[in-house]
Each structure stands twice: as C-alpha cells, then as structure tokens.
Design a protein around this motif. Structure first.
Motif, short mmCIF file in Angstrom:
data_model
loop_
_atom_site.label_atom_id
_atom_site.label_comp_id
_atom_site.label_asym_id
_atom_site.label_seq_id
_atom_site.Cartn_x
_atom_site.Cartn_y
_atom_site.Cartn_z
N LYS A 237 -3.44 7.48 0.97
CA LYS A 237 -4.77 7.04 0.10
C LYS A 237 -4.93 5.65 -0.11
CE LYS A 237 -4.89 9.49 -3.53
NZ LYS A 237 -4.57 9.87 -4.87
N HIS A 238 -3.92 4.85 -0.19
CA HIS A 238 -4.11 3.46 -0.27
C HIS A 238 -4.08 2.48 1.15
CE1 HIS A 238 -3.84 4.13 -4.52
NE2 HIS A 238 -2.79 5.04 -4.49
N GLY B 71 -2.75 11.19 0.79
CA GLY B 71 -1.99 10.67 0.22
C GLY B 71 -0.60 11.36 -0.22
N GLU C 252 2.07 2.02 -3.60
CA GLU C 252 0.97 2.50 -4.45
C GLU C 252 1.08 3.99 -4.14
OE1 GLU C 252 -2.83 0.42 -5.16
OE2 GLU C 252 -2.13 -0.76 -3.42
N ASP C 253 1.12 4.34 -3.03
CA ASP C 253 1.18 6.05 -2.64
C ASP C 253 2.59 6.69 -3.54
OD1 ASP C 253 -0.76 8.00 -1.02
OD2 ASP C 253 -0.91 5.91 -0.54
N LYS D 145 0.71 -1.20 -0.13
CA LYS D 145 -0.05 -0.08 0.03
C LYS D 145 0.67 1.16 -0.01
CE LYS D 145 -4.03 -2.13 2.54
NZ LYS D 145 -4.78 -2.09 3.37
N ASP E 154 1.89 6.92 -6.93
CA ASP E 154 1.24 8.16 -7.21
C ASP E 154 2.25 9.33 -7.35
OD1 ASP E 154 -0.99 6.54 -7.33
OD2 ASP E 154 -1.39 7.18 -5.23
#
Length: 330
Positions: A280-281, A287, A50-51, A47, A54
């Motif tokens: 966010k994730h 995020g 993933e941020d 997770k 981004d």
C-alpha cells in the motif's frame, strides 16, 4: 518444551498470535536489481514499516519473513521495523532457488561468502555439510554477520525441475534441521516439485510434518494438494489477492476442499507480498492489511455458506497452525 525463535528472542508458541506465515518486508535481490526490475525491489524501509504498522494496528502479532540470503535479505532494516512496530518477526536461514544464484554478489555479501562472484559458484564449491554448517550458524549464532537468529530454514527449486545445486541445498537444509530442529520452508516454483522435494527430504531422514510448502495456490490441483497433505506437511496458500494466478473463489474453494478432506490443521495463509505493487505504501497496492481486513471476512462468509465454521478455521490458519509449524521441537 517447544519454542518459536524470533529475531530478538525465543518465545512460547502461544505468544505468536495472529501470524502471516510468508512475507517479504525489506529485500533487494541482486538478480532483479541488475535487471532494473524495480517492482521487485523493496528498498524503502520506511514504506515497508508503514505497511507492517497497518498489520499491527489490525491486531497482527507475528510475520514470518521468508527472505533468504540469495534474495537480497536486509536483516538490519527488518529488525529495526520489528523494534519500531512491536511486531514479532521470524527470520529465515538457508536458500531460495537456483536461477537467482547467478546474480553478482554485493560487496557486503562477497565479504561474508569470500571472493566468489555469484551464489552458484559458492554453492558449487562447498560440500553439503559445509553448506549445512552455514545454515546452522544462521540459526544458532546469527544471520550473516548479525546477532539476529533465524527461526526457520529454507530451500527452493525451479519450475518443474530440481537442479543438482538445488538438490545440494535441500540436503544441506535437511541436515541443518536435524542439528537445530528449526522448521523447514520449501519454495516451490508455481507450486511444482513438492512431492519430489519430499522424496529427497525423506532420504535425509526428514519427516514432512516439519515442512511447509509454499506457493501451493499457484497450482490449484486438489489431488496434488491432498497427496502433499497426506504426508503430514503444511500446505501454504501464500498468494492471497494475486488474481493473476487465479481468482480468489478458486483459492478459497481449494482451501475448503482440503478442510473437507480433514487437513484443516495443516493449512497456512499469507500474501508473499514481495513487490512494490503489492504494498500500500509503495505503489498503492492492497498492502499487508488486506488479508486481515478484507480476505478474512470474505473467507468466513464463504466457509459459512459451504457449511463450515469460518471463524474457527481462521483461528487455525492464522494462530493454531503457525504455532505448530514454526515451533522448534523434536
């Protein structure tokens, strides 16, 4: 020549690009884990990755991970995220702050630090120079038992106080800086005790121009910030979007006050994204994309209406100033 030390290599400062100067990517602080404070456990590398992705997708290049050994640092996970996303990560040697040191050590860290139960015991038992040697090792050899070297050294103090053990770590980090030339980051609890920290650093022969002071936006006091900036230190506003500490309008107004006073070359901006609810994730928070995607355009607008070139200031806060702050130099 000056250089910046990332987990994998030393780079020219010009290679840093758009930089967040204070974040936490994967960390499991023992103090909070013992208390089941799940919001403070960034324990899912997927997770977190993933941020970070981004941030990279928006043009972000470098993140300073300010997680020290006593805040549940997970250096292998962070390094793997750097590999997967291509983001350059600067790691942190040194220490965080005193009250976390009473947490029980994990078996992994007990193996590294010896037979101690807590950081407080370990710090109490070691001399200043022995602690300095530990920090020097993190910068020159590797963080904990890894090959990833730290690109900054850190200490921290509590709210309106500096304990004897915290002073001990300040002096140890100062001596590690003198040996390695690594930049220094100071944790200030709610933005307090920075001037007192500077007094201790100066007694160790440290110029404040090599130090960044975190959490300044938790104490929105223009006079206080100007006193810090006048020493040559970097002033870090690393609580962007944390409305519980103050509205964004007040934070931006404080930044523009320092710009007006002539300190635009000493300002750093980041999010200190150290909770699941900020990611966010993890829990649908703003995020790591928030600052670049939403805060930057707002700041440019507010700067323009105040009579400043917001685009030029953003270039300084996220590119030029980090290049100087995080460089190893005499």
């Amino acid at each position: 020549m000056s250089f910046v030390r990332t987990l994998f290599e030393d780079i020219a400062p010009e290679q840093m690009g758009f930089t967040y100067s204070h974040e936490h990517i994967v960390c499991i602080p023992a103090h909070w884990q013992e208390r089941s404070a799940y919001d403070l456990l960034l324990d899912c590398p997927e997770k977190s990755c993933e941020d970070v992705q981004d941030f990279v997708n928006l043009g972000g290049k470098t993140i300073v991970d300010a997680t020290a050994i006593d805040y549940g640092r997970c250096i292998e996970d962070v390094a793997e995220i750097s590999r997967k996303t291509g983001v350059q990560i600067i790691g942190t040697g040194g220490f965080n702050k005193g009250f976390l040191w009473d947490a029980q050590l994990s078996p992994r860290l007990r193996n590294i630090l010896g037979s101690y139960e807590t950081y407080a015991e370990w710090i109490e038992d070691r001399s200043i120079n022995e602690l300095a040697d530990y920090v020097i090792h993190e910068v020159e050899e590797g963080i904990e038992d890894s090959s990833y070297r730290a690109g900054q050294v850190k200490f921290g103090t509590g709210y309106n106080s500096i304990s004897p053990l915290e002073e001990k770590t300040i002096r140890a980090v100062a001596r590690a800086h003198l040996e390695t030339k690594a930049p220094i980051h100071a944790h200030t609890e709610n933005g307090t005790m920075a001037l007192e920290q500077i007094e201790i650093l100066r007694s160790e022969g440290i110029s404040p121009e090599f130090v960044s002071f975190g959490h300044m936006d938790r104490n929105l006091d223009p006079y206080y910030h100007k006193q810090i900036a006048m020493t040559g230190a970097f002033v870090s506003f690393d609580g962007i979007n944390k409305i519980k500490y103050g509205p964004e309008s007040a934070r931006i107004a404080e930044i523009l006050y320092l710009v007006k006073e002539g300190f635009e070359d000493q300002i750093l901006i980041s999010g200190d994204t150290a909770r699941r609810s900020y990611y966010k994730h993890y829990d649908f928070g703003p995020g790591l994309s928030y600052i670049k995607e939403k805060w930057v355009p707002r700041f440019i607008d507010e700067a323009y209406f105040a009579g400043f070139d917001g685009n030029a200031l953003i270039q300084k806060f996220f590119v030029s100033n980090p290049m100087r702050c995080f460089a190893f130099k005499d």
